[in-house]
Design an enzyme around this catalytic site. Structure first.
Site, PDB file in Angstrom:
ATOM      1  N   ARG A  35     -29.333-109.429 -51.219  1.00  0.00           N
ATOM      2  CA  ARG A  35     -28.290-110.368 -50.801  1.00  0.00           C
ATOM      3  C   ARG A  35     -27.436-110.803 -51.995  1.00  0.00           C
ATOM      4  O   ARG A  35     -27.955-110.971 -53.105  1.00  0.00           O
ATOM      5  CB  ARG A  35     -28.916-111.589 -50.141  1.00  0.00           C
ATOM      6  N   GLY A  98     -35.752 -99.475 -39.925  1.00  0.00           N
ATOM      7  CA  GLY A  98     -37.049-100.093 -39.670  1.00  0.00           C
ATOM      8  C   GLY A  98     -36.907-101.538 -39.250  1.00  0.00           C
ATOM      9  O   GLY A  98     -37.894-102.213 -38.967  1.00  0.00           O
ATOM     10  N   HIS A 155     -49.513-110.869 -36.690  1.00  0.00           N
ATOM     11  CA  HIS A 155     -48.824-110.646 -37.959  1.00  0.00           C
ATOM     12  C   HIS A 155     -48.907-111.898 -38.832  1.00  0.00           C
ATOM     13  O   HIS A 155     -49.316-112.964 -38.371  1.00  0.00           O
ATOM     14  CB  HIS A 155     -47.349-110.285 -37.735  1.00  0.00           C
ATOM     15  N   LYS A 159     -43.395-113.626 -40.386  1.00  0.00           N
ATOM     16  CA  LYS A 159     -42.639-112.754 -39.473  1.00  0.00           C
ATOM     17  C   LYS A 159     -41.795-113.604 -38.537  1.00  0.00           C
ATOM     18  O   LYS A 159     -42.280-114.572 -37.952  1.00  0.00           O
ATOM     19  CB  LYS A 159     -43.584-111.846 -38.680  1.00  0.00           C
TER      20      LYS A 159
END
Length: 269
Positions: A35, A98, A155, A159
């Site tokens: 970023r 992904g 997870h 996440k």
């Protein structure tokens, strides 16, 4: 040698992708991005990942390094991935996606882009998970008509989307094998007085805790027996290695929309 650009190279997954590309004999790291507001912009990508100096500086926009790569590997966020699609279309590059959490409208944008460029998109890049998808298709054809199907995924606490793309992929594999659209049969969560489950529904349950890398279980439950198909990831490198494998595979492919089933040659199983 396939020159690979890693989008979001300073993140947890990005660093693993850099390592995987560096250690793949058919690939090299050509570029990495982060970023614009990141303090790491300008840092050497190899040194950032503990792999030594690559002489590849982290940039804030991959368009600044467009001559240095053939394929972008992108595990970032939908808005960033969509921007990289436009970059790839302009400059004749290829893309491994992904990223998860796309809206239905964004998925249509990706599908349309695949008419002009080569894309591999998968909810999970591990060999094991993609084999699980095929096993679920087989199980659904045998047991789906009379079993209750539930999917549970877990997870890490960081996440941001739920259910995971892999859990959705499992649901799509099962629903498709039974001749259904997942959105028509999915129950994404349950709370309160829900009444009895219906015959065709596929239920989802989500856990977010600690540092769980990724665990997924699909359950086919009947009266008197239950079959569970589970995948547990213990290292993010399994996803990274699969994504780089996909990038190497994609490099000489024409425009089109591909999945890990194509990359791994699982269509005939």
């Amino acid at each position: 040698m396939v020159r690979i650009a890693i989008a979001g190279a300073a993140g947890r997954m990005g660093r693993n992708l850099v390592k995987a590309a560096h250690h793949n004999s058919e690939a090299s790291v050509g570029a990495g991005s982060e970023r614009p507001e990141s303090s790491l912009v300008g840092v050497d990508v190899g040194e950032l990942c503990g792999e030594g100096r690559f002489d590849v500086a982290l940039v804030d926009d991959l368009s600044k390094a467009v001559e240095e790569f053939d394929v972008i590997v992108d595990f970032t966020a939908p808005v960033s991935t969509l921007a990289n699609i436009e970059l790839c279309k302009r400059h004749g590059k290829k893309l491994i996606i992904g990223t998860t959490g796309f809206s239905e409208e964004e998925k249509l944008v990706i599908d349309a882009a695949s008419k002009e460029m080569a894309i591999v998109m998968a909810p999970n890049y591990s060999v094991g998970v993609n084999l699980v998808f095929k096993l679920l298709e087989k199980a659904a054809k045998v047991m789906g008509d009379y079993c209750d199907v539930e999917i549970v995924e877990a997870h890490h606490r960081h996440k941001v989307d739920a259910p995971s793309g892999t859990a959705i992929g499992m649901g799509e594999a099962i629903a498709g094998a039974m001749g259904n659209e997942l959105n028509d049969v999915a129950v994404w969560s349950r709370e309160g007085i829900t009444g009895e489950r219906t015959k065709d529904e596929i239920g989802f349950a989500t856990i977010r805790a600690g540092d769980i890398i990724g665990e997924h279980t699909a359950m086919f439950a009947d009266i008197g027996e239950r079959v569970e198909i589970t995948h547990k990831a213990t290292d993010r490198m399994t996803f990274a290695n699969g994504a780089i494998k996909a990038a190497v595979w994609l490099n000489d492919k024409p425009a089109g929309f591909y999945t890990m089933t194509d990359v791994l040659g699982l269509n005939d199983l």
